[in-house]
Design a protein around this motif. Structure first.
Motif, mmCIF file in Angstrom:
data_model
loop_
_atom_site.group_PDB
_atom_site.id
_atom_site.type_symbol
_atom_site.label_atom_id
_atom_site.label_comp_id
_atom_site.label_asym_id
_atom_site.label_seq_id
_atom_site.Cartn_x
_atom_site.Cartn_y
_atom_site.Cartn_z
ATOM 1 N N THR A 281 46.892 42.509 42.719
ATOM 2 C CA THR A 281 46.643 43.131 43.833
ATOM 3 C C THR A 281 47.480 43.668 44.228
ATOM 4 O O THR A 281 48.882 43.793 43.810
ATOM 5 N N THR A 373 45.109 51.330 35.885
ATOM 6 C CA THR A 373 44.119 51.284 37.185
ATOM 7 C C THR A 373 43.262 52.395 37.754
ATOM 8 O O THR A 373 42.445 52.755 37.020
ATOM 9 N N THR A 408 44.015 44.907 40.138
ATOM 10 C CA THR A 408 42.907 44.619 41.027
ATOM 11 C C THR A 408 42.895 44.246 42.341
ATOM 12 O O THR A 408 43.644 44.043 43.415
ATOM 13 N N GLU A 409 41.190 44.190 42.477
ATOM 14 C CA GLU A 409 41.034 44.284 44.708
ATOM 15 C C GLU A 409 41.617 43.266 44.729
ATOM 16 O O GLU A 409 41.167 42.467 44.090
ATOM 17 N N ALA A 410 41.254 43.324 46.586
ATOM 18 C CA ALA A 410 40.894 41.858 46.790
ATOM 19 C C ALA A 410 40.457 41.137 46.737
ATOM 20 O O ALA A 410 40.383 39.526 46.847
ATOM 21 N N SER A 412 37.894 41.590 44.105
ATOM 22 C CA SER A 412 37.941 41.010 43.365
ATOM 23 C C SER A 412 38.466 39.677 42.353
ATOM 24 O O SER A 412 39.585 39.134 43.319
ATOM 25 N N SER A 414 40.879 36.762 40.627
ATOM 26 C CA SER A 414 42.611 37.401 40.301
ATOM 27 C C SER A 414 42.559 37.279 38.210
ATOM 28 O O SER A 414 43.046 37.819 37.948
ATOM 29 N N GLU A 418 41.460 44.959 36.173
ATOM 30 C CA GLU A 418 40.200 46.233 36.262
ATOM 31 C C GLU A 418 40.077 46.641 35.480
ATOM 32 O O GLU A 418 38.831 47.368 34.948
#
Length: 475
Positions: A281, A373, A408-410, A412, A414, A418
């Motif tokens: 993240t 990303t 990566t989105e918080a 999503s 781990s 992405e």
């Protein structure tokens, strides 16, 4: 005793000199035969045809003739001057001949049958004058607008293409894209040996160019759509769809730039020529690890090429100096080179070609792309994965170590990249934030690293003014 099988030769090829095109055609265009290059306006037909003639003279000492039906000689020469093609000088040296054929329907008075005999005479005169091996007709479809009897014209065009074959010249004929056919007037009916289609389309408000070989009689050829780009060097085609999985590997290891991270991989670091993914993240330290790796590469006297899609070079250098990593000295020594741009500046194909060109020019041993990303703003996950597959194949083939960062989105998972490219990577290092006693703590662990024993422990990851430190795992 068994008879030895006779090896067949196949058709002779004429190299174009256009970057990448000779690779996907496996040697060039069919020698002594006409090739049709078609597409919509602005796709690069005239440029490809001009490069075919000019590069033929410059690289293969094959003089050429360019017969234009839309632009005069002076306009053509001026248009390609900025692309390192001095057409006027080639004409002066009698290596190239240019003729502009202008046909005005209002000036034609049809009195019975007519033919293209005058065109044949002009073309033959130029071929004999420069002893041409290559001929371009751009675009001969203009004849349909100027000459009234289409049936007679079609018969004459068939005669023209037979005549070109009899002269033994390798010809390119360009044609405008039709609504329900490759060309407006069906030129593909006459040029049946090789047909190349150029496309200029808009995807996510970004222009992109592609090339495809529709057919190539008597020869193997690439059948995919290939990204193309027009820049200061002319037209380039990137032939890499996938180079396969036959590249060589080495057991040589290179440092990550962080002693404790090296220790987690048998004390030796990454395999040279491998692909590495850093995912996490925002604020977990992905770019910091990338900077440490870049500095380590340069410290060994090797070159590192850094593609940044998020920050400017000066911003990266300033930020990394706060954790004790001096990247500026490597830039000054010519060992570290940045290429920073917004992803939306061009399409995925153009980025792919640009990465390819920058690597060819700089010849680094390590490449960093930070972050991959950001490319989601100009393409879907499948398109990005296809592009990055080509990048990974290319750098592996050239034994270049590639390091890619992925946000990566918080919310999503781990253990998920992405851009969905984790399967392409040899080593995957995952970074994440957690909270311990009211403090934010960075954690690092190696999710996978093919071909080596590696630690499975989770380590505290700290950024200090004296560099990056990894501490023993938290309880």
């Amino acid at each position: 005793m068994a008879k030895q099988k006779r090896k067949l030769k196949g058709i002779e090829k004429c190299p174009t000199g256009v970057k990448g095109l000779d690779e996907i055609t496996e040697g060039g265009l069919p020698r002594g035969r006409p090739t049709l290059v078609c597409g919509s306006a602005g796709c690069g037909k005239t440029l490809l045809a001009m490069e075919f003639v000019v590069r033929g003279i410059q690289q293969y000492n094959e003089p050429g003739v360019f017969m234009a039906f839309e632009e005069n000689a002076d306009e053509l020469a001026t248009n390609v001057e900025s692309l390192d093609m001095d057409v006027r000088q080639l004409v002066k040296k009698n290596k190239m001949a240019i003729d502009y054929v202008h046909i005005e329907r209002s000036e034609i008075e049809e009195t019975g049958e007519y033919n293209l005999e005058g065109l044949f005479i002009r073309l033959e005169s130029m071929i004999d004058q420069v002893k041409a091996k290559r001929v371009v007709l751009d675009t001969i479809e203009a004849l349909f607008a100027g000459l009234p009897n289409e049936a007679i014209l079609r018969a004459e065009l068939r005669r023209l293409f037979r005549w070109l074959k009899s002269k033994g010249v390798t010809a390119i004929v360009t044609g405008e894209k039709g609504e329900k056919s490759l060309t407006r007037h069906g030129l593909e009916e006459y040029v049946s040996d090789c047909v190349i289609y150029l496309d200029h389309r808009i995807i996510n408000q970004v222009a992109t160019r592609r090339l495809r070989i529709i057919k190539y009689r008597g020869s193997h050829h690439g059948t995919n759509e290939y990204p193309t780009m027009i820049d200061e060097t002319g037209l380039s085609v990137l032939p890499i769809s996938s180079l396969g999985l036959d590249y060589s590997v080495t057991n040589e290891r290179i440092s990550t730039g962080i002693d404790e991270l090296d220790a987690m991989m048998e004390g030796k670091g990454f395999f040279r020529g491998s692909s590495i993914l850093l995912s996490g993240t925002a604020g977990t330290g992905k770019s910091s690890i990338a900077a440490a790796f870049a500095s380590s590469t340069c410290r060994n006297g090797e070159k590192c090429l850094y593609f940044s899609f998020e920050e400017s070079p000066n911003q990266i250098i300033r930020n990394m100096s706060s954790i004790g990593i001096d990247l500026n000295k490597w830039v000054k020594k010519g060992l570290l080179k940045y290429h920073s741009s917004r992803p939306t500046l061009m399409g995925l194909e153009a980025h792919l070609v640009k990465i390819h060109q920058k690597i060819e020019d700089f010849k680094p041993t390590s490449v960093i792309i930070d972050p991959i990303t950001n490319l989601t703003s100009i393409g879907g996950q499948a398109e990005i994965k296809s592009m990055l597959t080509r990048v990974v194949d290319y750098i592996k083939t050239n034994k270049i170590t590639g390091l890619f960062t992925s946000l990566t989105e918080a919310a999503s998972a781990s253990e998920q990249s992405e851009a969905g490219i984790s399967s392409l990577m040899d080593t995957w290092i995952l970074l994440r934030n957690t909270e311990v006693n009211g403090d934010r703590v960075r954690l690092l662990y190696i999710l996978k690293s093919r071909g080596m024993a590696h630690s499975s422990k989770v380590r505290h990851f700290m950024l200090t003014n004296k560099g990056i430190k990894l501490l023993e795992a938290a309880e």
